[in-house]
Design a protein around this motif. Structure first.
Motif, PDB file in Angstrom:
ATOM      1  N   ALA A  31       0.825  -1.202   0.000  1.00  0.00           N
ATOM      2  CA  ALA A  31       0.000   0.000   0.000  1.00  0.00           C
ATOM      3  C   ALA A  31       0.866   1.262   0.000  1.00  0.00           C
ATOM      4  O   ALA A  31       0.831   2.073   0.924  1.00  0.00           O
ATOM      5  N   VAL A  32       1.644   1.439  -1.083  1.00  0.00           N
ATOM      6  CA  VAL A  32       2.432   2.664  -1.221  1.00  0.00           C
ATOM      7  C   VAL A  32       1.564   3.809  -1.739  1.00  0.00           C
ATOM      8  O   VAL A  32       1.963   4.970  -1.675  1.00  0.00           O
ATOM      9  N   HIS A  33       0.396   3.491  -2.261  1.00  0.00           N
ATOM     10  CA  HIS A  33      -0.512   4.491  -2.835  1.00  0.00           C
ATOM     11  C   HIS A  33      -1.928   3.960  -2.650  1.00  0.00           C
ATOM     12  O   HIS A  33      -2.160   2.740  -2.687  1.00  0.00           O
ATOM     13  N   TYR A  34      -2.876   4.881  -2.471  1.00  0.00           N
ATOM     14  CA  TYR A  34      -4.247   4.428  -2.205  1.00  0.00           C
ATOM     15  C   TYR A  34      -4.854   3.639  -3.358  1.00  0.00           C
ATOM     16  O   TYR A  34      -5.825   2.900  -3.176  1.00  0.00           O
ATOM     17  N   LEU A  35      -4.284   3.755  -4.579  1.00  0.00           N
ATOM     18  CA  LEU A  35      -4.836   2.995  -5.701  1.00  0.00           C
ATOM     19  C   LEU A  35      -4.640   1.489  -5.560  1.00  0.00           C
ATOM     20  O   LEU A  35      -5.198   0.716  -6.339  1.00  0.00           O
ATOM     21  N   VAL A  36      -3.877   1.066  -4.550  1.00  0.00           N
ATOM     22  CA  VAL A  36      -3.805  -0.368  -4.277  1.00  0.00           C
ATOM     23  C   VAL A  36      -5.196  -0.909  -3.966  1.00  0.00           C
ATOM     24  O   VAL A  36      -5.470  -2.113  -4.124  1.00  0.00           O
ATOM     25  N   ALA A  37      -6.104  -0.012  -3.552  1.00  0.00           N
ATOM     26  CA  ALA A  37      -7.484  -0.424  -3.259  1.00  0.00           C
ATOM     27  C   ALA A  37      -8.188  -0.984  -4.481  1.00  0.00           C
ATOM     28  O   ALA A  37      -9.195  -1.688  -4.351  1.00  0.00           O
ATOM     29  N   ALA A  38      -7.671  -0.699  -5.677  1.00  0.00           N
ATOM     30  CA  ALA A  38      -8.249  -1.299  -6.886  1.00  0.00           C
ATOM     31  C   ALA A  38      -8.198  -2.816  -6.828  1.00  0.00           C
ATOM     32  O   ALA A  38      -8.962  -3.495  -7.513  1.00  0.00           O
ATOM     33  N   SER A  39      -7.297  -3.348  -6.011  1.00  0.00           N
ATOM     34  CA  SER A  39      -7.163  -4.805  -5.882  1.00  0.00           C
ATOM     35  C   SER A  39      -8.264  -5.424  -5.047  1.00  0.00           C
ATOM     36  O   SER A  39      -8.375  -6.655  -4.982  1.00  0.00           O
ATOM     37  N   GLY A  40      -9.081  -4.576  -4.378  1.00  0.00           N
ATOM     38  CA  GLY A  40     -10.115  -5.105  -3.506  1.00  0.00           C
ATOM     39  C   GLY A  40      -9.604  -5.494  -2.146  1.00  0.00           C
ATOM     40  O   GLY A  40     -10.346  -6.041  -1.319  1.00  0.00           O
ATOM     41  N   ASP A  41      -8.317  -5.203  -1.881  1.00  0.00           N
ATOM     42  CA  ASP A  41      -7.708  -5.578  -0.604  1.00  0.00           C
ATOM     43  C   ASP A  41      -6.647  -4.544  -0.258  1.00  0.00           C
ATOM     44  O   ASP A  41      -6.442  -3.583  -0.993  1.00  0.00           O
TER      45      ASP A  41
ATOM     46  N   ALA B  24      -9.821   3.831   1.808  1.00  0.00           N
ATOM     47  CA  ALA B  24      -9.761   3.955   0.351  1.00  0.00           C
ATOM     48  C   ALA B  24     -10.639   2.907  -0.323  1.00  0.00           C
ATOM     49  O   ALA B  24     -11.323   3.189  -1.317  1.00  0.00           O
ATOM     50  N   LEU B  25     -10.647   1.693   0.234  1.00  0.00           N
ATOM     51  CA  LEU B  25     -11.500   0.643  -0.318  1.00  0.00           C
ATOM     52  C   LEU B  25     -12.970   1.040  -0.246  1.00  0.00           C
ATOM     53  O   LEU B  25     -13.728   0.846  -1.206  1.00  0.00           O
ATOM     54  N   GLU B  26     -13.388   1.602   0.879  1.00  0.00           N
ATOM     55  CA  GLU B  26     -14.768   2.042   1.021  1.00  0.00           C
ATOM     56  C   GLU B  26     -15.082   3.168   0.046  1.00  0.00           C
ATOM     57  O   GLU B  26     -16.166   3.213  -0.549  1.00  0.00           O
ATOM     58  N   ALA B  27     -14.131   4.093  -0.140  1.00  0.00           N
ATOM     59  CA  ALA B  27     -14.333   5.195  -1.074  1.00  0.00           C
ATOM     60  C   ALA B  27     -14.465   4.679  -2.503  1.00  0.00           C
ATOM     61  O   ALA B  27     -15.263   5.195  -3.291  1.00  0.00           O
ATOM     62  N   PHE B  28     -13.709   3.626  -2.848  1.00  0.00           N
ATOM     63  CA  PHE B  28     -13.783   3.052  -4.190  1.00  0.00           C
ATOM     64  C   PHE B  28     -15.173   2.484  -4.458  1.00  0.00           C
ATOM     65  O   PHE B  28     -15.668   2.555  -5.581  1.00  0.00           O
ATOM     66  N   ARG B  29     -15.805   1.932  -3.436  1.00  0.00           N
ATOM     67  CA  ARG B  29     -17.127   1.330  -3.642  1.00  0.00           C
ATOM     68  C   ARG B  29     -18.168   2.379  -4.018  1.00  0.00           C
ATOM     69  O   ARG B  29     -19.154   2.068  -4.661  1.00  0.00           O
ATOM     70  N   GLY B  30     -17.959   3.630  -3.610  1.00  0.00           N
ATOM     71  CA  GLY B  30     -18.905   4.677  -3.934  1.00  0.00           C
ATOM     72  C   GLY B  30     -18.456   5.562  -5.089  1.00  0.00           C
ATOM     73  O   GLY B  30     -19.077   6.579  -5.354  1.00  0.00           O
TER      74      GLY B  30
ATOM     75  N   ARG C 168     -12.724 -12.049  -2.176  1.00  0.00           N
ATOM     76  CA  ARG C 168     -12.955 -10.638  -2.468  1.00  0.00           C
ATOM     77  C   ARG C 168     -11.849  -9.991  -3.290  1.00  0.00           C
ATOM     78  O   ARG C 168     -12.041  -8.911  -3.830  1.00  0.00           O
ATOM     79  N   GLY C 169     -10.676 -10.626  -3.381  1.00  0.00           N
ATOM     80  CA  GLY C 169      -9.561 -10.035  -4.105  1.00  0.00           C
ATOM     81  C   GLY C 169      -9.847  -9.882  -5.592  1.00  0.00           C
ATOM     82  O   GLY C 169     -10.531 -10.715  -6.191  1.00  0.00           O
ATOM     83  N   LYS C 170      -9.317  -8.803  -6.167  1.00  0.00           N
ATOM     84  CA  LYS C 170      -9.479  -8.581  -7.596  1.00  0.00           C
ATOM     85  C   LYS C 170      -8.166  -8.733  -8.349  1.00  0.00           C
ATOM     86  O   LYS C 170      -8.147  -8.545  -9.571  1.00  0.00           O
ATOM     87  N   ALA C 171      -7.093  -9.062  -7.656  1.00  0.00           N
ATOM     88  CA  ALA C 171      -5.810  -9.197  -8.342  1.00  0.00           C
ATOM     89  C   ALA C 171      -4.862 -10.068  -7.534  1.00  0.00           C
ATOM     90  O   ALA C 171      -4.936 -10.120  -6.301  1.00  0.00           O
ATOM     91  N   VAL C 172      -3.968 -10.718  -8.254  1.00  0.00           N
ATOM     92  CA  VAL C 172      -2.927 -11.519  -7.628  1.00  0.00           C
ATOM     93  C   VAL C 172      -1.712 -11.506  -8.538  1.00  0.00           C
ATOM     94  O   VAL C 172      -1.839 -11.516  -9.770  1.00  0.00           O
ATOM     95  N   LEU C 173      -0.520 -11.444  -7.928  1.00  0.00           N
ATOM     96  CA  LEU C 173       0.710 -11.637  -8.683  1.00  0.00           C
ATOM     97  C   LEU C 173       0.975 -13.126  -8.798  1.00  0.00           C
ATOM     98  O   LEU C 173       0.780 -13.881  -7.836  1.00  0.00           O
ATOM     99  N   LEU C 174       1.418 -13.545  -9.962  1.00  0.00           N
ATOM    100  CA  LEU C 174       1.804 -14.935 -10.209  1.00  0.00           C
ATOM    101  C   LEU C 174       3.325 -14.975 -10.190  1.00  0.00           C
ATOM    102  O   LEU C 174       3.975 -14.344 -11.026  1.00  0.00           O
ATOM    103  N   ALA C 175       3.901 -15.662  -9.225  1.00  0.00           N
ATOM    104  CA  ALA C 175       5.350 -15.634  -9.034  1.00  0.00           C
ATOM    105  C   ALA C 175       6.092 -15.966 -10.325  1.00  0.00           C
ATOM    106  O   ALA C 175       5.746 -16.927 -11.019  1.00  0.00           O
TER     107      ALA C 175
END
Length: 218
Positions: free
Chosen positions: A113-123, A205-211, A150-157
């Motif tokens: 979470a270096v930036h609030y846009l990490v909330a795009a991941s749903g987590d 930020a996650l709550e703000a993204f929902r609205g 609930r996650g919307k993204a994952v890194l694949l090693a």
């Protein structure tokens, strides 16, 4: 969207993936659900994005059988179908080999979470699924497990990023925003230890993204 619209969306969004630098060559893949049918339109295997046509795009049922299309489906069809079976909320899936997200995946570093846009991941962060061979049932299994409910993204090693959304446009947006956050994380670590948002700040930020979105009051 119907079958034709779904195939057109795969072509259109695939070209956008390449234009925005989220993949290279024929790497990466994407898919979208067909409304009202248990079908998925998915990128054809080994076809360059710039040459792909709607007629090339295969339609699969959720068991992996090709229903329509003149080309073989992406080698990652098992991972896409695994997501759709596990997550009824997923209407589109995008898998990228974008540079910064893939760099972190090769280091087995989460996107923090270096930036609030990490909330795009749903987590509050983007987790890393362990390495498994591309196209394998094992990769599909670990990717779906890492996404959770609930996650919307994952890194694949040692591979790339997998993102989902309610539709293909959202899945693309998640992938693009998280590439931005991955780049920030990498650049910050080149200078020092990044200051991360707290759990509370990330969840705000996650709550703000929902609205957030057209037609919503600010």
């Amino acid at each position: 969207m119907n079958r034709n619209e779904a195939r057109e969306a795969v072509v259109r969004t695939g070209r956008l993936l390449e234009e925005r630098g989220l993949t290279v060559g024929t790497g990466g893949n994407l898919s979208v659900r067909v409304e009202g049918e248990e079908l998925v339109a998915i990128k054809p295997s080994a076809v360059p994005y710039g040459l792909m046509t709607p007629e090339d795009v295969p339609l699969l049922d959720l068991e992996g059988r090709v229903v329509e299309g003149r080309c073989a489906p992406s080698s990652e069809w098992r991972m896409h179908l695994g997501v759709y079976r596990a997550r009824p909320d997923a209407g589109g899936v995008v898998h990228t080999h974008s540079r910064f997200a893939t760099t972190l995946a090769c280091l087995k570093w989460e996107i923090p979470a270096v930036h609030y846009l990490v909330a795009a991941s749903g987590d509050e962060l983007v987790p890393v699924a362990p390495y498994r061979t591309f196209g394998s049932p094992e990769l599909a299994e670990v990717a779906v497990q890492a996404l959770g409910r609930r996650g919307k993204a994952v890194l694949l090693a040692n591979h790339g990023l997998l993102a989902l959304g309610a539709d293909l446009g959202e899945a693309f947006g998640v992938a693009e925003q998280l590439e931005f956050v991955a780049e920030l994380a990498w650049r910050a670590r080149c200078v020092g230890e990044p200051a991360l948002l707290s759990r509370e700040e990330t969840w705000e930020a996650l709550e703000a993204f929902r609205g957030y979105g057209p037609g919503r009051s600010s």
